[in-house]
Design an enzyme around this catalytic site. Sequence first.
Site, PDB file in Angstrom:
ATOM      1  N   SER A  29      40.539  32.349  37.585  1.00 40.75           N
ATOM      2  CA  SER A  29      39.099  32.394  37.900  1.00 40.75           C
ATOM      3  C   SER A  29      38.290  31.916  36.707  1.00 40.75           C
ATOM      4  O   SER A  29      38.720  32.061  35.557  1.00 40.75           O
ATOM      5  CB  SER A  29      38.688  33.829  38.225  1.00 40.75           C
ATOM      6  OG  SER A  29      37.287  33.926  38.330  1.00 40.75           O
ATOM      7  N   TYR A  42      38.202  43.040  35.943  1.00 41.81           N
ATOM      8  CA  TYR A  42      38.724  41.781  36.509  1.00 41.81           C
ATOM      9  C   TYR A  42      38.843  40.674  35.447  1.00 41.81           C
ATOM     10  O   TYR A  42      39.871  40.003  35.349  1.00 41.81           O
ATOM     11  CB  TYR A  42      37.763  41.359  37.613  1.00 41.81           C
ATOM     12  CG  TYR A  42      38.113  40.098  38.376  1.00 41.81           C
ATOM     13  CD1 TYR A  42      39.137  40.093  39.314  1.00 41.81           C
ATOM     14  CD2 TYR A  42      37.380  38.928  38.192  1.00 41.81           C
ATOM     15  CE1 TYR A  42      39.421  38.950  40.046  1.00 41.81           C
ATOM     16  CE2 TYR A  42      37.665  37.781  38.927  1.00 41.81           C
ATOM     17  CZ  TYR A  42      38.687  37.801  39.856  1.00 41.81           C
ATOM     18  OH  TYR A  42      38.967  36.670  40.580  1.00 41.81           O
TER      19      TYR A  42
HETATM   20  N1  LIG Z   1      36.682  34.350  46.192  1.00 43.64           N
HETATM   21  C1  LIG Z   1      36.268  33.944  45.005  1.00 43.64           C
HETATM   22  O1  LIG Z   1      35.081  33.668  44.782  1.00 43.64           O
HETATM   23  C2  LIG Z   1      37.264  33.807  43.890  1.00 43.64           C
HETATM   24  C3  LIG Z   1      36.790  33.248  42.687  1.00 43.64           C
HETATM   25  C4  LIG Z   1      37.667  33.106  41.644  1.00 43.64           C
HETATM   26  C5  LIG Z   1      38.984  33.482  41.794  1.00 43.64           C
HETATM   27  N2  LIG Z   1      39.427  34.028  42.961  1.00 43.64           N
HETATM   28  C6  LIG Z   1      40.821  34.416  43.057  1.00 43.64           C
HETATM   29  O2  LIG Z   1      41.389  33.798  44.183  1.00 43.64           O
HETATM   30  C7  LIG Z   1      42.517  34.566  44.623  1.00 43.64           C
HETATM   31  C8  LIG Z   1      42.391  34.781  46.119  1.00 43.64           C
HETATM   32  O3  LIG Z   1      41.277  35.621  46.357  1.00 43.64           O
HETATM   33  P1  LIG Z   1      40.366  35.513  47.650  1.00 43.64           P
HETATM   34  O4  LIG Z   1      38.987  35.305  47.209  1.00 43.64           O
HETATM   35  O5  LIG Z   1      40.991  34.585  48.625  1.00 43.64           O
HETATM   36  O6  LIG Z   1      40.423  37.032  48.144  1.00 43.64           O
HETATM   37  P2  LIG Z   1      41.124  37.741  49.358  1.00 43.64           P
HETATM   38  O7  LIG Z   1      40.774  37.107  50.636  1.00 43.64           O
HETATM   39  O8  LIG Z   1      40.839  39.193  49.163  1.00 43.64           O
HETATM   40  O9  LIG Z   1      42.694  37.455  49.116  1.00 43.64           O
HETATM   41  C9  LIG Z   1      43.454  38.195  48.239  1.00 43.64           C
HETATM   42  C10 LIG Z   1      44.894  38.059  48.702  1.00 43.64           C
HETATM   43  O10 LIG Z   1      45.715  38.800  47.787  1.00 43.64           O
HETATM   44  C11 LIG Z   1      46.614  39.573  48.548  1.00 43.64           C
HETATM   45  N3  LIG Z   1      47.054  40.719  47.795  1.00 43.64           N
HETATM   46  C12 LIG Z   1      46.295  41.676  47.192  1.00 43.64           C
HETATM   47  N4  LIG Z   1      47.090  42.603  46.641  1.00 43.64           N
HETATM   48  C13 LIG Z   1      48.372  42.207  46.875  1.00 43.64           C
HETATM   49  C14 LIG Z   1      49.633  42.745  46.569  1.00 43.64           C
HETATM   50  N5  LIG Z   1      49.760  43.897  45.880  1.00 43.64           N
HETATM   51  N6  LIG Z   1      50.741  42.093  46.969  1.00 43.64           N
HETATM   52  C15 LIG Z   1      50.619  40.942  47.667  1.00 43.64           C
HETATM   53  N7  LIG Z   1      49.470  40.374  47.987  1.00 43.64           N
HETATM   54  C16 LIG Z   1      48.348  41.012  47.609  1.00 43.64           C
HETATM   55  C17 LIG Z   1      45.800  39.976  49.779  1.00 43.64           C
HETATM   56  O11 LIG Z   1      46.645  40.338  50.844  1.00 43.64           O
HETATM   57  P3  LIG Z   1      47.036  41.835  51.273  1.00 43.64           P
HETATM   58  O12 LIG Z   1      45.817  42.689  51.112  1.00 43.64           O
HETATM   59  O13 LIG Z   1      47.477  41.629  52.694  1.00 43.64           O
HETATM   60  O14 LIG Z   1      48.170  42.237  50.383  1.00 43.64           O
HETATM   61  C18 LIG Z   1      45.120  38.647  50.092  1.00 43.64           C
HETATM   62  O15 LIG Z   1      45.998  37.822  50.824  1.00 43.64           O
HETATM   63  C19 LIG Z   1      42.488  35.850  43.801  1.00 43.64           C
HETATM   64  O16 LIG Z   1      43.393  35.756  42.733  1.00 43.64           O
HETATM   65  C20 LIG Z   1      41.085  35.884  43.271  1.00 43.64           C
HETATM   66  O17 LIG Z   1      40.996  36.620  42.061  1.00 43.64           O
HETATM   67  C21 LIG Z   1      38.588  34.203  44.016  1.00 43.64           C
END
Ligand SMILES: NC(=O)c1ccc[n+]([C@@H]2O[C@H](COP(=O)([O-])OP(=O)(O)OC[C@H]3O[C@@H](n4cnc5c(N)ncnc54)[C@H](OP(=O)(O)O)[C@@H]3O)[C@@H](O)[C@H]2O)c1
Length: 259
Positions: free
Chosen positions: A147, A160
């Site tokens: 991120s 975070y």
């Molecule tokens: N959205 C943004 O603006 C943003 C910005 C910068 C970086 N990111 C990064 O992008 C990545 C994806 O995030 P997102 O925004 O797409 O959020 P999201 O929709 O909440 O996705 C997070 C994913 O991680 C999985 N997860 C969480 N805990 C887990 C565990 N213990 N074991 C296996 N899987 C797990 C969740 O699935 P389950 O709950 O089914 O396990 C879900 O599939 C993350 O690393 C986040 O930090 C996001």
Amino acid sequence: MWGLAPLNPPITHWAERRVWLVGASSGIGEALAKALYRLGASVVVSARNAEALQALTEAHPGMTSLPLDATDPSAVTAAAHALESQGRLDLVVYCAGYYKPMRVDAWHTDELERHWRVNVQGWWHVLAAVMPLMRARGHGHLCAVSSVAGYRALPKALAYGPTKSALSHLMQGLYIDLRPAGIGVSVVSPGFVSTPMTAQNDFQMPALISPDEAAQAILRGWAKGEFEIHFPKRFTRFLKVLSLLPWRWYFALMRRLDQ
Ligand SMILES: NC(=O)c1ccc[n+]([C@@H]2O[C@H](COP(=O)([O-])OP(=O)(O)OC[C@H]3O[C@@H](n4cnc5c(N)ncnc54)[C@H](OP(=O)(O)O)[C@@H]3O)[C@@H](O)[C@H]2O)c1
């Protein structure tokens, strides 16, 4: 020596490639799984929510679901070995992530530890399982979704931010060690993407993009052989400039943004 050769072997053709996405039940990981599937890749999706994964694979015949908790090392090892016994993995992507805003007045050690377990240690477990196999064959690509929150400290990101800083740092070190061994290494630095994770934000997110736009940007980054794939550029370039500011200016700006 300082030419403009890509930092990684570009990935443009996806048919016949086997991809394992950990953290693909929603958000960026799910969008990436769908985009790779449309391009003909053989896609395996993991996360804890087995029902969400099942719905995804039912809508995409041929896509495989392998539910697991990335923080459980034995589950990760078993899954990686089961996958490798069916054929080699060409690309492994860690999209799993956890985010809860935290400030000092809500300091919570359990919450801090949870961020580290999901955002960093889960990836360690995946690496421990797949890296030796990729190294042995001198082939493969490892990618982690980090991120822009890892560039420099931002308000409310006490839990975070440090995990994403560590993750980005880890990927740089892996690049140094693994690229000479024939393995591609990339790190993704998204700005704001509209996913369940950011739905909890109570502020206007600048330059917000959709998960599909994020997935397309990641595919473009792999096609160009980039090490750091950051997007949307109008936001991430601004943050990169901010991260060059002297601390005095940077902290003054953060104080203003935090009001
Ligand atoms: N959205 C943004 O603006 C943003 C910005 C910068 C970086 N990111 C990064 O992008 C990545 C994806 O995030 P997102 O925004 O797409 O959020 P999201 O929709 O909440 O996705 C997070 C994913 O991680 C999985 N997860 C969480 N805990 C887990 C565990 N213990 N074991 C296996 N899987 C797990 C969740 O699935 P389950 O709950 O089914 O396990 C879900 O599939 C993350 O690393 C986040 O930090 C996001």
